[in-house]
Scaffold this active site. Sequence first.
Site, mmCIF file in Angstrom:
data_model
loop_
_atom_site.group_PDB
_atom_site.id
_atom_site.type_symbol
_atom_site.label_atom_id
_atom_site.label_comp_id
_atom_site.label_asym_id
_atom_site.label_seq_id
_atom_site.Cartn_x
_atom_site.Cartn_y
_atom_site.Cartn_z
ATOM 1 N N SER A 31 0.882 -1.162 0.000
ATOM 2 C CA SER A 31 0.000 0.000 0.000
ATOM 3 C C SER A 31 0.917 1.209 0.000
ATOM 4 C CB SER A 31 -0.865 0.005 1.267
ATOM 5 O OG SER A 31 -1.302 1.324 1.538
ATOM 6 N N ASP B 196 -4.968 2.561 -2.592
ATOM 7 C CA ASP B 196 -6.017 2.918 -1.633
ATOM 8 C C ASP B 196 -6.683 4.236 -2.017
ATOM 9 O OD1 ASP B 196 -5.980 0.839 0.431
ATOM 10 O OD2 ASP B 196 -3.924 1.490 0.772
ATOM 11 N N MET C 279 -10.453 -6.368 6.321
ATOM 12 C CA MET C 279 -9.726 -5.233 6.915
ATOM 13 C C MET C 279 -9.313 -5.603 8.342
ATOM 14 S SD MET C 279 -9.403 -2.942 4.633
ATOM 15 C CE MET C 279 -8.479 -1.821 5.696
ATOM 16 N N GLY D 153 -8.789 4.183 6.684
ATOM 17 C CA GLY D 153 -8.670 5.637 6.789
ATOM 18 C C GLY D 153 -7.243 6.136 6.701
ATOM 19 N N GLY E 122 -2.718 4.780 6.853
ATOM 20 C CA GLY E 122 -1.685 3.767 7.041
ATOM 21 C C GLY E 122 -1.108 3.857 8.441
ATOM 22 N N GLY E 123 -0.348 2.838 8.828
ATOM 23 C CA GLY E 123 0.403 2.890 10.072
ATOM 24 C C GLY E 123 -0.397 2.615 11.336
ATOM 25 N N ASP F 268 -5.602 -6.571 5.108
ATOM 26 C CA ASP F 268 -5.093 -5.204 4.915
ATOM 27 C C ASP F 268 -5.144 -4.433 6.228
ATOM 28 O OD1 ASP F 268 -4.441 -2.695 3.947
ATOM 29 O OD2 ASP F 268 -6.218 -2.471 2.683
ATOM 30 N N GLY F 269 -3.955 -4.015 6.668
ATOM 31 C CA GLY F 269 -3.881 -3.135 7.831
ATOM 32 C C GLY F 269 -3.011 -3.698 8.935
ATOM 33 N N GLY F 270 -1.900 -3.022 9.209
ATOM 34 C CA GLY F 270 -1.061 -3.376 10.350
ATOM 35 C C GLY F 270 -0.228 -4.629 10.186
ATOM 36 N N GLY G 66 1.731 -1.731 4.065
ATOM 37 C CA GLY G 66 2.041 -0.336 3.768
ATOM 38 C C GLY G 66 3.272 0.117 4.509
ATOM 39 N N SER G 67 3.071 0.603 5.756
ATOM 40 C CA SER G 67 4.192 1.152 6.529
ATOM 41 C C SER G 67 5.239 0.098 6.875
ATOM 42 C CB SER G 67 3.653 1.815 7.799
ATOM 43 O OG SER G 67 2.816 0.931 8.511
HETATM 44 C C1 DX5 Z 1 -6.202 1.559 5.256
HETATM 45 C C2 DX5 Z 1 -5.659 1.050 3.917
HETATM 46 C C3 DX5 Z 1 -4.493 0.125 4.047
HETATM 47 C C4 DX5 Z 1 -3.360 0.634 4.892
HETATM 48 C C5 DX5 Z 1 -2.181 -0.292 4.951
HETATM 49 O O1 DX5 Z 1 -7.303 2.342 5.034
HETATM 50 O O2 DX5 Z 1 -6.659 0.355 3.222
HETATM 51 O O3 DX5 Z 1 -4.079 -0.364 2.771
HETATM 52 O O4 DX5 Z 1 -2.978 1.920 4.553
HETATM 53 O O5 DX5 Z 1 -1.146 0.346 5.614
HETATM 54 P P1 DX5 Z 1 -0.394 -0.298 6.876
HETATM 55 O O6 DX5 Z 1 0.243 -1.566 6.399
HETATM 56 O O7 DX5 Z 1 0.584 0.763 7.235
HETATM 57 O O8 DX5 Z 1 -1.437 -0.550 7.940
HETATM 58 ZN ZN ZN Z 2 -6.184 -0.910 1.383
#
Ligand code: DX5
Ligand code: ZN
Length: 226
Positions: free
Chosen positions: A6, A33, A139, A144, A146-147, A181-183, A203-204
């Site tokens: 992401s 995203d 999710m 909303g 990243g990170g 997706d997420g964290g 993402g992060s």
């Molecule tokens: C959240 C997004 C994700 C998110 C992933 O709304 O859909 O794709 O940014 O980022 P990390 O891996 O940093 O949680």
């Molecule tokens: Zn996403």
Amino acid sequence: MEVTPSILTADFSRLGETLEEAVAAGIDWIHMDVMDGNWVVNRTITFGPALIRSVRERLGPEVTIDCHLMITNAEETWEQYADAGADMVIAHIEAVDDFPSLIEALHGANVQAGCVLNPATPVDFVMSLLSELDLVLVMSVVPGKGGQSFMPEVEAKVRAFRSAIDAQVAAGGRATKLMIDGGIKDHNAAMVAEWGIDIAVVGSGLINERATIAENLGAINAALGK
Ligand code: DX5
Ligand code: ZN
């Protein structure tokens, strides 16, 4: 389990270089995203079809691009993302009134159809669509930004989808992919792989200032025993 970046925590002024770095490190799927300043709780705006078109033109046809639409009117606007070069459109079950019609429209345009559900949304909302979906995205943060921190309580949901998809495939049905997706980071990647995830959005954990994308991906792959 495969990893897709992401770009939300990337420096957008050098996005092309960052994505080329990811591809050079072995990434072949990019997760985009899209937020419209309205649908997500914090009212964030990220980017739209123009950026997706530029990414497609820069990376060429070999890379898979999915668009995670966190927007209010995906039924009316999905075509813009398909025209921009998305291989797959992933829309939120909570944001679309008639999901079967959206899947039909996407497939009619030769675009893969994905459905995403928020941490608080029960699996039942999506199960009846499973046989038509190319991908289900669970999710593991409230969408909303990243990170954010991973929500381990989504385990039961992931396992329920894994069982249902395995049963579907055993019966000769579609091999729907399962994404999270997420964290996701190197410390929890192996855990979600064990739950049955096929593709993890990172993402992060992939794009940050601590290490290069290749180093971060290497740490995740090492955790996965690759
Ligand atoms: C959240 C997004 C994700 C998110 C992933 O709304 O859909 O794709 O940014 O980022 P990390 O891996 O940093 O949680
Ligand atoms: Zn996403």
